[in-house]
Design a protein around this motif. Structure first.
Motif, PDB file in Angstrom:
ATOM      1  N   ALA A  90       0.946  -1.118   0.092  1.00 31.38           N
ATOM      2  CA  ALA A  90      -0.063   0.059  -0.108  1.00 31.38           C
ATOM      3  C   ALA A  90       0.891   1.288  -0.113  1.00 31.38           C
ATOM      4  CB  ALA A  90      -0.892  -0.088   1.345  1.00 31.38           C
ATOM      5  N   ALA A  91       0.405   2.225  -0.834  1.00 27.78           N
ATOM      6  CA  ALA A  91       1.140   3.485  -0.858  1.00 27.78           C
ATOM      7  C   ALA A  91       1.004   4.307   0.481  1.00 27.78           C
ATOM      8  CB  ALA A  91       0.530   4.203  -2.150  1.00 27.78           C
ATOM      9  N   ALA A  92       1.949   4.836   1.042  1.00 29.62           N
ATOM     10  CA  ALA A  92       1.679   5.582   2.298  1.00 29.62           C
ATOM     11  C   ALA A  92       1.068   7.009   2.103  1.00 29.62           C
ATOM     12  CB  ALA A  92       3.008   5.533   3.177  1.00 29.62           C
ATOM     13  N   SER A  93       0.320   7.596   2.836  1.00 33.27           N
ATOM     14  CA  SER A  93      -0.063   8.987   2.729  1.00 33.27           C
ATOM     15  C   SER A  93       0.971   9.924   2.389  1.00 33.27           C
ATOM     16  CB  SER A  93      -0.867   9.371   3.903  1.00 33.27           C
ATOM     17  OG  SER A  93      -0.115   9.240   5.224  1.00 33.27           O
ATOM     18  N   ASP A  94       1.939   9.771   2.892  1.00 35.15           N
ATOM     19  CA  ASP A  94       3.229  10.771   2.454  1.00 35.15           C
ATOM     20  C   ASP A  94       4.028  10.280   1.019  1.00 35.15           C
ATOM     21  OD1 ASP A  94       4.439   8.487   3.362  1.00 35.15           O
ATOM     22  OD2 ASP A  94       5.651   9.641   4.907  1.00 35.15           O
ATOM     23  N   ALA A  95       3.678   9.120   0.417  1.00 31.96           N
ATOM     24  CA  ALA A  95       4.208   8.765  -0.912  1.00 31.96           C
ATOM     25  C   ALA A  95       3.832   9.530  -2.000  1.00 31.96           C
ATOM     26  CB  ALA A  95       4.068   7.094  -1.114  1.00 31.96           C
ATOM     27  N   GLN A  96       4.663   9.924  -2.725  1.00 31.16           N
ATOM     28  CA  GLN A  96       4.341  10.687  -4.231  1.00 31.16           C
ATOM     29  C   GLN A  96       4.389   9.523  -5.383  1.00 31.16           C
ATOM     30  OE1 GLN A  96       3.956  13.724  -3.984  1.00 31.16           O
ATOM     31  NE2 GLN A  96       4.157  13.897  -1.940  1.00 31.16           N
ATOM     32  N   PRO A  97       3.202   9.657  -5.872  1.00 32.52           N
ATOM     33  CA  PRO A  97       3.036   8.877  -7.274  1.00 32.52           C
ATOM     34  C   PRO A  97       4.132   9.283  -8.219  1.00 32.52           C
ATOM     35  CG  PRO A  97       0.920  10.296  -6.904  1.00 32.52           C
ATOM     36  CD  PRO A  97       2.142  10.431  -5.698  1.00 32.52           C
ATOM     37  N   THR A  98       4.442   8.316  -9.198  1.00 26.43           N
ATOM     38  CA  THR A  98       5.147   8.549 -10.360  1.00 26.43           C
ATOM     39  C   THR A  98       5.007   7.617 -11.384  1.00 26.43           C
ATOM     40  OG1 THR A  98       7.333   9.089 -11.062  1.00 26.43           O
ATOM     41  CG2 THR A  98       7.354   7.506  -9.676  1.00 26.43           C
ATOM     42  N   VAL A  99       5.494   7.721 -12.528  1.00 23.97           N
ATOM     43  CA  VAL A  99       5.469   6.552 -13.708  1.00 23.97           C
ATOM     44  C   VAL A  99       6.502   5.588 -12.954  1.00 23.97           C
ATOM     45  CG1 VAL A  99       5.845   5.984 -16.030  1.00 23.97           C
ATOM     46  CG2 VAL A  99       4.856   8.007 -15.473  1.00 23.97           C
ATOM     47  N   ARG A 100       6.165   4.449 -13.029  1.00 20.03           N
ATOM     48  CA  ARG A 100       7.035   3.319 -12.471  1.00 20.03           C
ATOM     49  C   ARG A 100       6.685   1.960 -13.037  1.00 20.03           C
ATOM     50  NH1 ARG A 100       3.701   1.709  -6.847  1.00 20.03           N
ATOM     51  NH2 ARG A 100       2.174   0.525  -7.831  1.00 20.03           N
ATOM     52  N   VAL A 101       7.638   1.169 -12.832  1.00 12.96           N
ATOM     53  CA  VAL A 101       7.556  -0.166 -13.575  1.00 12.96           C
ATOM     54  C   VAL A 101       7.860  -1.300 -12.229  1.00 12.96           C
ATOM     55  CG1 VAL A 101       7.803   0.241 -15.717  1.00 12.96           C
ATOM     56  CG2 VAL A 101       9.770  -0.405 -14.621  1.00 12.96           C
ATOM     57  N   PRO A 102       7.720  -2.501 -12.140  1.00  7.48           N
ATOM     58  CA  PRO A 102       8.540  -3.350 -11.420  1.00  7.48           C
ATOM     59  C   PRO A 102       9.740  -3.741 -11.562  1.00  7.48           C
ATOM     60  CG  PRO A 102       5.976  -4.195 -12.224  1.00  7.48           C
ATOM     61  CD  PRO A 102       6.461  -2.806 -13.093  1.00  7.48           C
ATOM     62  N   VAL A 103      10.446  -3.714 -10.698  1.00 13.49           N
ATOM     63  CA  VAL A 103      11.858  -3.894 -11.031  1.00 13.49           C
ATOM     64  C   VAL A 103      12.075  -5.428 -11.733  1.00 13.49           C
ATOM     65  CG1 VAL A 103      12.721  -2.680  -8.960  1.00 13.49           C
ATOM     66  CG2 VAL A 103      12.069  -4.979  -8.642  1.00 13.49           C
ATOM     67  N   THR A 104      11.036  -6.152 -11.641  1.00 10.80           N
ATOM     68  CA  THR A 104      11.378  -7.597 -12.407  1.00 10.80           C
ATOM     69  C   THR A 104      11.175  -7.291 -13.693  1.00 10.80           C
ATOM     70  OG1 THR A 104       8.679  -7.683 -12.056  1.00 10.80           O
ATOM     71  CG2 THR A 104      10.540  -9.271 -10.567  1.00 10.80           C
ATOM     72  N   ALA A 105      10.662  -6.061 -14.185  1.00 10.23           N
ATOM     73  CA  ALA A 105      10.616  -5.898 -15.643  1.00 10.23           C
ATOM     74  C   ALA A 105      11.943  -5.454 -16.467  1.00 10.23           C
ATOM     75  CB  ALA A 105       9.354  -4.712 -15.959  1.00 10.23           C
ATOM     76  N   LEU A 106      12.941  -4.850 -15.506  1.00  9.54           N
ATOM     77  CA  LEU A 106      14.065  -4.512 -15.902  1.00  9.54           C
ATOM     78  C   LEU A 106      15.098  -5.404 -16.199  1.00  9.54           C
ATOM     79  CD1 LEU A 106      14.354  -1.467 -13.405  1.00  9.54           C
ATOM     80  CD2 LEU A 106      13.523  -1.399 -15.571  1.00  9.54           C
ATOM     81  N   GLN A 107      15.945  -5.314 -17.219  1.00  7.61           N
ATOM     82  CA  GLN A 107      17.053  -6.135 -17.513  1.00  7.61           C
ATOM     83  C   GLN A 107      18.239  -5.172 -18.156  1.00  7.61           C
ATOM     84  OE1 GLN A 107      17.838  -9.485 -16.887  1.00  7.61           O
ATOM     85  NE2 GLN A 107      15.806  -9.682 -16.204  1.00  7.61           N
ATOM     86  N   THR A 108      19.299  -5.881 -18.024  1.00  5.85           N
ATOM     87  CA  THR A 108      20.574  -4.921 -18.528  1.00  5.85           C
ATOM     88  C   THR A 108      20.978  -5.625 -19.771  1.00  5.85           C
ATOM     89  OG1 THR A 108      21.294  -4.311 -16.463  1.00  5.85           O
ATOM     90  CG2 THR A 108      22.925  -4.068 -17.967  1.00  5.85           C
TER      91      THR A 108
END
Length: 414
Positions: free
Chosen positions: A331-349
């Protein structure tokens, strides 16, 4: 003279020494200038080589896979979305029945089970008959209603006759008043008997047909499903005597197309969780997370657990979430700032660059992205992909392996 010659000789030596030092200084200064020029030339050659390298990879690499191959690899595909990267609170949770779509079915009158029409796991629709009972109290209630109806019919006939006679001045007014009182009493009696049957779940409009048919019994009581759903518990047994409001109920019907997810909130986080906060639910089945929002945060602390409770109502087609399952809610805490994001499982090098795999008509396009903040579960996307684009979020190492396999076989990415 001798002293003068010596002085002149010393001055000459000093001048020669100063001149030699000046030439050395000039040579020393020229040497770095030459070295700097050579360094710039080398950098220019490196930049040109980098540009040539970039041109070689200017076209986006692709991994060609059919839908069957994607399914076989277990690759989940989800849209790029907005959400909190940091300030995400992990909460343990349990899936339960949506109490607004759950029904305990028990008879409203005692009786003996004559037949049972369903078993656990059967799908039923609202109004379907689950079991049939023989009930003597029900027969008495039906007989009372039918008797009251018969008396009402007689009272109506008597009143109509007395009304005609009184209008013609043939009968006394008192006879007319007595007939009218008897009619009102008969109507009250019918209404009372009908309400009693209605409380037992009997449609009084069906009684005249029941009396006319020799196949229908006044003792017959049908136990029907109040909602559509699945029979999750059955306790009615043939020949058993079921009492009114028996516990456990004869049947429990549940519609699992909607479920409740109740998450436990510990003391330190009680003030950081709000209704409406976005959440990501991980069922632990390897599939993509379920995105939703918190519907309700209880103001009460559990007496036994000493934790708060956040409830998420989830539309659950396909029964991916099953009551009794334990899941994890982020859950996003009340002080969290939303942004464009992806799961880290989507990232590769790939080739030293961070990439994601964007769904294309023929498989996946390898797309370089620039990251911002990063947590254990999510990474902020500064550039490279846009909101709503469909990307691979699981098993991306398999896509990387397919990409490298293509480079090895063909000398370039597919």
């Amino acid at each position: 003279m001798t002293n003068l010659k010596i002085k002149l000789l010393l001055v000459t030596v000093s001048l020669l020494t100063v001149s030699a030092c000046g030439q050395d200084a000039e040579e020393h200064q020229e040497a770095p200038s030459s070295s700097i020029a050579e360094t710039h030339a080398e950098q220019a050659r490196d930049d040109h080589a980098d540009d040539e390298h970039g041109d070689e990879h200017g076209e986006s690499a692709e991994v060609h896979l059919s839908q069957d191959q994607i399914d076989e690899l277990g690759i989940a595909i989800s849209p790029v979305a907005r959400g909190a990267v940091d300030g995400v609170i992990e909460l343990p949770a349990e899936v339960g029945f949506d109490q607004n779509h759950l029904a305990h079915v028990s008879p409203r009158v005692s009786g003996i089970v004559r037949s049972v029409a369903v078993a656990e796991g059967d799908r039923v629709e609202a109004g379907d008959v689950l079991a049939v009972l023989n009930s003597r109290p029900l027969a008495d209630a039906k007989a009372s209603y039918l008797s009251a109806r018969a008396r009402l019919d007689l009272a109506e006939s008597s009143f109509e006759r007395e009304e005609r006679l009184w209008e013609r001045q043939i009968s006394a007014e008192q006879d007319f008043l007595d007939a009218r009182r008897a009619l009102e009493e008969a109507r009250i009696e019918v209404r009372s008997a009908g309400q009693q049957l209605d409380a037992l779940g009997v449609d009084v409009s069906s009684l005249p047909r029941m009396v006319a048919s020799s196949d229908e019994s006044l003792t017959r009581y049908e136990l029907a499903a109040p909602i559509s759903g699945t029979i999750i518990e059955r306790h009615a047994v043939l020949g058993e005597v079921l009492e009114e409001g028996a516990q456990p109920p004869a049947f429990i019907v549940a519609d699992t197309d909607s479920v409740w997810v109740d998450a436990a909130i510990y003391g330190a986080d009680l003030g950081r969780i709000r209704s409406g906060a976005p959440v990501s639910i991980d069922p632990g089945d390897g599939g993509p997370p379920i995105e939703s929002t918190i519907d309700f945060v209880s103001p009460q602390i559990g007496e036994r657990t000493r934790t708060g409770r956040a409830r998420i109502v989830i539309e659950n087609p396909g029964d991916r979430l099953r009551p009794g399952m334990f899941v994890t809610v982020f859950a996003a805490a009340s002080d969290a700032q939303p942004t464009v994001r992806v799961p880290v499982t989507a990232l590769q090098t790939v080739d030293g660059e961070t990439v994601v795999f964007v769904r294309s008509a023929d498989g996946f396009e390898v797309r370089e992205v620039r990251l911002g903040r990063r947590s254990d579960r999510f990474a902020e996307i500064l550039s490279g992909v846009s909101l709503g684009e469909m990307i691979a979020t699981t098993e991306t190492f398999s896509l990387k392996a397919e990409l490298q396999k293509g480079e090895f076989d063909d000398g370039h990415a597919h």
